[in-house]
Design an enzyme around this catalytic site. Structure first.
Site, PDB file in Angstrom:
ATOM      1  N   LYS A   1      -6.339  19.206   4.197  1.00  0.00           N
ATOM      2  CA  LYS A   1      -6.698  19.132   5.202  1.00  0.00           C
ATOM      3  C   LYS A   1      -6.583  18.845   6.419  1.00  0.00           C
ATOM      4  CE  LYS A   1      -3.908  14.555   7.464  1.00  0.00           C
ATOM      5  NZ  LYS A   1      -2.860  13.854   7.612  1.00  0.00           N
TER       6      LYS A   1
ATOM      7  N   SER B   1      -3.706   8.917   7.930  1.00  0.00           N
ATOM      8  CA  SER B   1      -5.440  10.254   8.405  1.00  0.00           C
ATOM      9  C   SER B   1      -5.670  11.079   7.400  1.00  0.00           C
ATOM     10  CB  SER B   1      -3.983  10.438   9.166  1.00  0.00           C
ATOM     11  OG  SER B   1      -2.873  11.198   9.019  1.00  0.00           O
TER      12      SER B   1
ATOM     13  N   SER C   1       0.240   8.444   5.345  1.00  0.00           N
ATOM     14  CA  SER C   1      -0.808   9.252   5.250  1.00  0.00           C
ATOM     15  C   SER C   1      -1.514   9.928   4.210  1.00  0.00           C
ATOM     16  CB  SER C   1      -0.989  10.806   6.889  1.00  0.00           C
ATOM     17  OG  SER C   1      -1.285   9.470   7.357  1.00  0.00           O
TER      18      SER C   1
HETATM   19  N1  GLN Z   1      -0.830   5.488  10.356  1.00  0.00           N
HETATM   20  C1  GLN Z   1       0.349   6.181  10.962  1.00  0.00           C
HETATM   21  C2  GLN Z   1      -0.188   6.484  11.429  1.00  0.00           C
HETATM   22  O1  GLN Z   1       0.015   6.206  12.758  1.00  0.00           O
HETATM   23  C3  GLN Z   1       1.209   6.812   9.893  1.00  0.00           C
HETATM   24  C4  GLN Z   1      -0.138   8.278   9.957  1.00  0.00           C
HETATM   25  C5  GLN Z   1       0.416   9.532   8.715  1.00  0.00           C
HETATM   26  O2  GLN Z   1       1.142   9.508   7.935  1.00  0.00           O
HETATM   27  N2  GLN Z   1       0.419  11.076   9.296  1.00  0.00           N
HETATM   28  O3  GLN Z   1       1.201   7.100  12.619  1.00  0.00           O
END
Ligand code: GLN
Length: 498
Positions: free
Chosen positions: A81, A164, A188
């Site tokens: 990532k 994400s 994410s």
């Molecule tokens: N969807 C969540 C956010 O937008 C989690 C994102 C994540 O785990 N990086 O913060």
């Protein structure tokens, strides 16, 4: 390898064995996957590749394999990532702010999976294929907040892969890499794994070093692997975890563990807690049906379902969306045009340079969170929002401890629906936030959680089952997932045309 099996059909475990027995070389494997990344570029999963670097790493892996000094996963390709800093690939964190940025060092997780930490322990020997697309600074649930381009879900290219870590999940689902790293702050790893029909695990907070992970919300951020099977996740996680006291002060003083050791353990008598709050009105019937069927399968495997309650599940949304932006607003203050990446071309003075740089470099969602975070931390609102959120965060963690008195693991859906259409949430950030409801509680409590594919819902899109364990119970979670995967074949399904 049977003649019909292609390299990209092999799991990490199988590829590692083929490499060790020299049935295939690391260079051959790297070339094969690089070609696939290229032929599937329309999915938008990769942000950076550098075949020269990848092949040099593969040649070094082949040399170690020949010399008998191979690491545990020597020569197996993987992609990271783009939130992990890498010396040999650009690191953007999905943001214009870091466009073209090259880190002078590798993140600890990258070193551990790769050739090892300089002057320290040798690594697992994996070969890096490139960097994977993600939401800007890991803020998002659909990968649409990437400053570069969205990622398409390999199961249906009009749908989101989740976020994400959308690039990571899509790359594994499309077999562009046998495994990938991701990060999970509020879901994410688990949510994109669920949306793309792959397996992913977020370990206990502090298990994997955060050194070299571009920070979003430091009290929540954790690294973890995505792969097709629980066994592969166990192999990668074993290499990723372990203390890093000199570089990450929050890394736990718990020795590295071989998470594959208990994969096959019997699960009869296992008590699976089923939280009522995860099965309420908001859960789509198609997701519910797949999750219910998975729970039945567990009963057939000898587990017992125990009704439990996590009464503050709903509160995890406001709590998370106060704490995460608060920490983000502080973490992101380092991007000022002086030290990293983007700097505005035209400015009047230093303050104007900061302002122009940040106005140009950050996307809408990141700006929104910086504003929310600054607001909830400001004098006069701190007590009303931030402090309250911290108190409820503790109560959410306590609720889990209460639940774990009655059960060994907790199971439920990962997300209320299957992957939605790209653009489906329009310009409504709240729609994204609400969809995080089932992943946020474990994040706030610092607990390990995973997602494994358990069927298909509306539009023939994958559905994941979430397993949550108590602190440091990763080997148990992986064991529980592995036993399911031995009894079923959901994890072997592949998107059409892949
Ligand atoms: N969807 C969540 C956010 O937008 C989690 C994102 C994540 O785990 N990086 O913060």
């Amino acid at each position: 390898m049977t003649p019909s099996t292609e390299l990209h059909d092999l799991t990490v475990a199988e590829l590692a064995a083929h490499l060790r027995s020299r049935q295939v070389s690391a260079v051959e494997a790297a070339q094969h996957f690089l070609a696939r990344a290229q032929s599937h570029a329309h999915l938008g999963a990769f942000l950076d590749t550098n075949p020269e670097v990848t092949l040099a790493q593969a040649r070094a892996a082949d040399a170690r394999l020949a010399a008998g000094t191979a690491g545990a996963l020597e020569g197996v390709p993987l992609a990271h990532k783009d939130i992990f800093v890498t010396r040999d690939f650009a690191t953007t964190a999905g943001s214009k702010m870091l466009d073209g940025y090259h880190s002078p060092f590798d993140a600890t997780v990258v070193s551990r999976l790769g050739a090892g930490v300089a002057g320290g322990a040798p690594g697992a020997g994996m070969v890096t294929l490139g960097k994977l697309n993600c939401d800007e600074f890991a803020m998002g649930s659909a990968n649409e907040n990437s400053a570069f381009h969205p990622v398409k879900n390999p199961w249906n290219t009009t749908r989101t892969p989740g976020g994400s870590s959308g690039g990571s999940a899509a790359a594994v689902a499309a077999r562009l890499a046998p495994a990938a790293t991701g990060t999970d702050t509020g879901g994410s790893i688990r949510q994109p794994a669920s949306f793309c029909g792959v397996t992913g695990i977020k370990p206990t907070y502090g298990r994997a070093s955060r050194y070299g992970m571009v920070a979003f919300a430091s009290s929540l951020d954790q690294a973890g692997p995505l792969a097709r099977t629980a066994q592969d996740c166990a192999l990668l996680l074993s290499a990723m975890c372990g203390p890093d006291p000199d570089r990450d002060a929050t890394s736990l003083d718990v020795p590295a563990e071989d998470f594959t050791r208990t994969l096959d353990a019997d699960i009869s008598g296992l008590r699976i807690g089923v939280p009522a709050e995860f099965f309420g009105e908001g859960l789509a019937p198609d997701v519910r049906a797949a999750v219910d069927a998975a729970l039945k399968e567990y009963e057939a495997l000898g587990a017992r379902l125990v009704p439990i309650s996590l009464p503050r599940t709903e509160l995890s949304i406001p709590v998370y969306y106060i704490i995460a932006p608060a920490e983000a607003s502080s973490n992101l203050s380092r991007f000022d045009g002086v030290k990293f990446g983007h700097r505005a071309k035209n400015f009047k003075d230093l303050n104007d340079m900061y302002e122009q740089t940040r106005a140009e470099g950050f996307g809408d969602e990141v700006k929104r969170r910086i504003m929310i975070g600054t607001y909830v931390l400001s004098h006069g609102y701190y007590d009303a929002y931030y402090l309250q959120a911290q108190k409820i965060r503790r109560m959410i963690a306590d609720d889990f401890q209460q639940a774990f008195q009655q059960c060994d693991v907790i199971a439920g859906p990962v997300a209320p629906t299957v992957a939605w259409e790209l653009g489906g949430h329009g310009n409504d950030p709240l729609a994204d936030y609400l969809a995080d409801i089932f992943t946020l509680p474990a994040s706030l409590a610092g607990l390990p959680g995973m997602s494994l594919p358990v069927g298909f819902g509306a539009g023939n899109m994958p559905v994941g089952l979430q397993l949550i364990g108590n602190h440091l119970s990763e080997s148990r979670l992986l064991n529980v997932a592995h036993r399911f995967q031995q009894a079923t074949d959901w994890h072997t399904r592949r998107p059409q045309g892949i």
